[in-house]
Design a protein around this motif. Structure first.
Motif, PDB file in Angstrom:
ATOM      1  N   UNK A   1      37.131  48.661  29.236  1.00  0.00           N
ATOM      2  CA  UNK A   1      35.692  48.773  29.041  1.00  0.00           C
ATOM      3  C   UNK A   1      35.216  47.660  28.118  1.00  0.00           C
ATOM      4  N   UNK A   2      34.674  46.592  28.735  1.00  0.00           N
ATOM      5  CA  UNK A   2      34.124  45.508  27.922  1.00  0.00           C
ATOM      6  C   UNK A   2      32.626  45.356  28.185  1.00  0.00           C
ATOM      7  N   UNK A   3      32.053  46.274  28.934  1.00  0.00           N
ATOM      8  CA  UNK A   3      30.631  46.175  29.270  1.00  0.00           C
ATOM      9  C   UNK A   3      30.403  45.483  30.596  1.00  0.00           C
ATOM     10  N   UNK A   4      31.304  44.590  30.946  1.00  0.00           N
ATOM     11  CA  UNK A   4      31.225  43.924  32.249  1.00  0.00           C
ATOM     12  C   UNK A   4      32.623  43.878  32.847  1.00  0.00           C
ATOM     13  N   UNK A   5      32.702  43.474  34.101  1.00  0.00           N
ATOM     14  CA  UNK A   5      33.999  43.379  34.764  1.00  0.00           C
ATOM     15  C   UNK A   5      34.884  42.395  34.016  1.00  0.00           C
ATOM     16  N   UNK A   6      36.155  42.658  34.015  1.00  0.00           N
ATOM     17  CA  UNK A   6      37.076  41.789  33.311  1.00  0.00           C
ATOM     18  C   UNK A   6      38.417  41.787  34.012  1.00  0.00           C
ATOM     19  N   UNK A   7      39.401  41.220  33.355  1.00  0.00           N
ATOM     20  CA  UNK A   7      40.718  41.044  33.963  1.00  0.00           C
ATOM     21  C   UNK A   7      41.318  42.399  34.321  1.00  0.00           C
ATOM     22  N   UNK A   8      42.194  42.370  35.323  1.00  0.00           N
ATOM     23  CA  UNK A   8      42.962  43.539  35.718  1.00  0.00           C
ATOM     24  C   UNK A   8      44.355  43.449  35.116  1.00  0.00           C
ATOM     25  N   UNK A   9      44.851  44.607  34.660  1.00  0.00           N
ATOM     26  CA  UNK A   9      46.218  44.712  34.183  1.00  0.00           C
ATOM     27  C   UNK A   9      46.997  45.503  35.227  1.00  0.00           C
ATOM     28  N   UNK A  10      48.046  44.903  35.764  1.00  0.00           N
ATOM     29  CA  UNK A  10      48.789  45.492  36.879  1.00  0.00           C
ATOM     30  C   UNK A  10      50.078  46.155  36.422  1.00  0.00           C
TER      31      UNK A  10
ATOM     32  N   UNK B   1      35.135  38.066  42.716  1.00  0.00           N
ATOM     33  CA  UNK B   1      34.240  39.225  42.736  1.00  0.00           C
ATOM     34  C   UNK B   1      32.807  38.707  42.742  1.00  0.00           C
ATOM     35  N   UNK B   2      31.866  39.526  43.230  1.00  0.00           N
ATOM     36  CA  UNK B   2      30.503  39.028  43.408  1.00  0.00           C
ATOM     37  C   UNK B   2      29.676  38.935  42.137  1.00  0.00           C
ATOM     38  N   UNK B   3      30.011  39.781  41.155  1.00  0.00           N
ATOM     39  CA  UNK B   3      29.163  39.791  39.962  1.00  0.00           C
ATOM     40  C   UNK B   3      29.959  40.343  38.796  1.00  0.00           C
ATOM     41  N   UNK B   4      29.349  40.286  37.640  1.00  0.00           N
ATOM     42  CA  UNK B   4      30.015  40.805  36.440  1.00  0.00           C
ATOM     43  C   UNK B   4      30.001  42.330  36.424  1.00  0.00           C
ATOM     44  N   UNK B   5      29.233  42.958  37.321  1.00  0.00           N
ATOM     45  CA  UNK B   5      29.195  44.415  37.381  1.00  0.00           C
ATOM     46  C   UNK B   5      30.178  44.981  38.396  1.00  0.00           C
ATOM     47  N   UNK B   6      30.899  44.103  39.091  1.00  0.00           N
ATOM     48  CA  UNK B   6      31.810  44.548  40.134  1.00  0.00           C
ATOM     49  C   UNK B   6      33.240  44.523  39.627  1.00  0.00           C
ATOM     50  N   UNK B   7      33.888  45.679  39.609  1.00  0.00           N
ATOM     51  CA  UNK B   7      35.254  45.745  39.112  1.00  0.00           C
ATOM     52  C   UNK B   7      36.291  45.407  40.180  1.00  0.00           C
ATOM     53  N   UNK B   8      35.915  45.583  41.470  1.00  0.00           N
ATOM     54  CA  UNK B   8      36.876  45.283  42.523  1.00  0.00           C
ATOM     55  C   UNK B   8      37.028  43.770  42.662  1.00  0.00           C
ATOM     56  N   UNK B   9      38.257  43.326  42.725  1.00  0.00           N
ATOM     57  CA  UNK B   9      38.551  41.911  42.927  1.00  0.00           C
ATOM     58  C   UNK B   9      39.273  41.764  44.260  1.00  0.00           C
ATOM     59  N   UNK B  10      38.928  40.711  44.977  1.00  0.00           N
ATOM     60  CA  UNK B  10      39.472  40.471  46.310  1.00  0.00           C
ATOM     61  C   UNK B  10      40.354  39.231  46.254  1.00  0.00           C
ATOM     62  N   UNK B  11      41.596  39.407  46.712  1.00  0.00           N
ATOM     63  CA  UNK B  11      42.603  38.382  46.506  1.00  0.00           C
ATOM     64  C   UNK B  11      42.783  37.468  47.704  1.00  0.00           C
ATOM     65  N   UNK B  12      43.161  36.235  47.390  1.00  0.00           N
ATOM     66  CA  UNK B  12      43.587  35.306  48.414  1.00  0.00           C
ATOM     67  C   UNK B  12      45.063  35.504  48.731  1.00  0.00           C
ATOM     68  N   UNK B  13      45.582  34.703  49.680  1.00  0.00           N
ATOM     69  CA  UNK B  13      46.976  34.879  50.116  1.00  0.00           C
ATOM     70  C   UNK B  13      48.002  34.319  49.140  1.00  0.00           C
ATOM     71  N   UNK B  14      47.533  33.558  48.152  1.00  0.00           N
ATOM     72  CA  UNK B  14      48.462  33.046  47.150  1.00  0.00           C
ATOM     73  C   UNK B  14      49.013  31.669  47.471  1.00  0.00           C
ATOM     74  N   UNK B  15      49.443  30.989  46.417  1.00  0.00           N
ATOM     75  CA  UNK B  15      50.188  29.732  46.542  1.00  0.00           C
ATOM     76  C   UNK B  15      51.554  29.962  45.916  1.00  0.00           C
TER      77      UNK B  15
END
Lengths: 114, 114
Positions: free
Chosen positions: A95-104, B95-109
């Protein structure tokens, strides 16, 4: 310091049965949780998420349960299908108020057998 | 509707060379994250960028690593003077905005340092 833990590195389930993948966390600041599925040589694919204000979120065959007091969440897949065989990662955001890094977490390899 | 694009998919470098990894976010996404996955481990956050700004670089090694997300063009993760320990899969997410927690990943390098 592993803040998100997936203690089962692997799980084998028969087709049609329920798969239950578990995840524990230690950081009380985490307030949003996500599950990702990953096939070899591909990027993680977003599956389902849950906010800390809820205890359950359902999307088709996938349901995530959150027990905030126990700092534990689980992903239920029912019925399991062979195409569900992949590595599943639990992730958390603080919870930082906005989206942030994910911890996996380190992932659980699910194998669905015929 | 293209997803997150990363190139190259595979990169081989000799020790001491430079590696440049590119990431184009999903259309309409202005937030980019870089993660690294070592063998048998989960993804570890490296850096979070918005257009022309580094928001969080708490996961970046202090030396040899840098990232940018210019006004035009892809995000670049640059590793100077690579060492064998840099061999890993590097994933970009958007991700589209700072309010979006979901992140969409690429295939990686997948970077291999010989």
């Amino acid at each position: 310091d592993q803040q998100v833990k997936q203690n089962s590195p692997s799980l084998s389930v028969q087709e049609g049965r329920i798969s239950i993948l578990n995840c524990d966390y230690t950081n009380s600041m985490f307030d949003y949780f996500l599950w990702y599925k990953k096939y070899p040589a591909e990027g993680p694919t977003f599956l389902i998420s849950i906010s800390s204000i809820k205890d359950k979120n359902e999307d088709g065959r996938f349901t995530v349960f959150l027990n905030k007091s126990a700092k534990h969440l689980s992903l239920h897949i029912v019925p399991s299908q062979p195409g569900d065989s992949a590595v599943y990662f639990c992730a958390a955001s603080a919870d930082t108020g906005t989206a942030s890094k994910l911890t996996f977490g380190t992932g659980t390899r699910l194998q669905v057998t015929l | 509707n293209a997803g997150v694009m990363q190139n190259p998919r595979h990169l081989v470098r000799r020790r001491g060379q430079e590696a440049r990894l590119r990431c184009s976010p999903m259309k309409g996404h202005s937030h980019v994250y870089w993660y690294r996955q070592l063998p048998e481990e989960g993804l570890k956050f490296m850096v979070y960028l918005q257009k022309e700004n580094i928001i969080d670089e708490s996961g970046m090694p202090k030396e040899r690593f840098s990232a940018e997300f210019p006004k035009e063009g892809p995000s670049i993760l640059r590793i100077q003077q690579v060492v064998r320990g840099d061999s890993a899969a590097y994933f970009c997410a958007s991700s589209p905005s700072s309010n979006s927690y979901e992140q969409y990943f690429g295939p990686g390098t997948r970077l291999t340092v010989t």
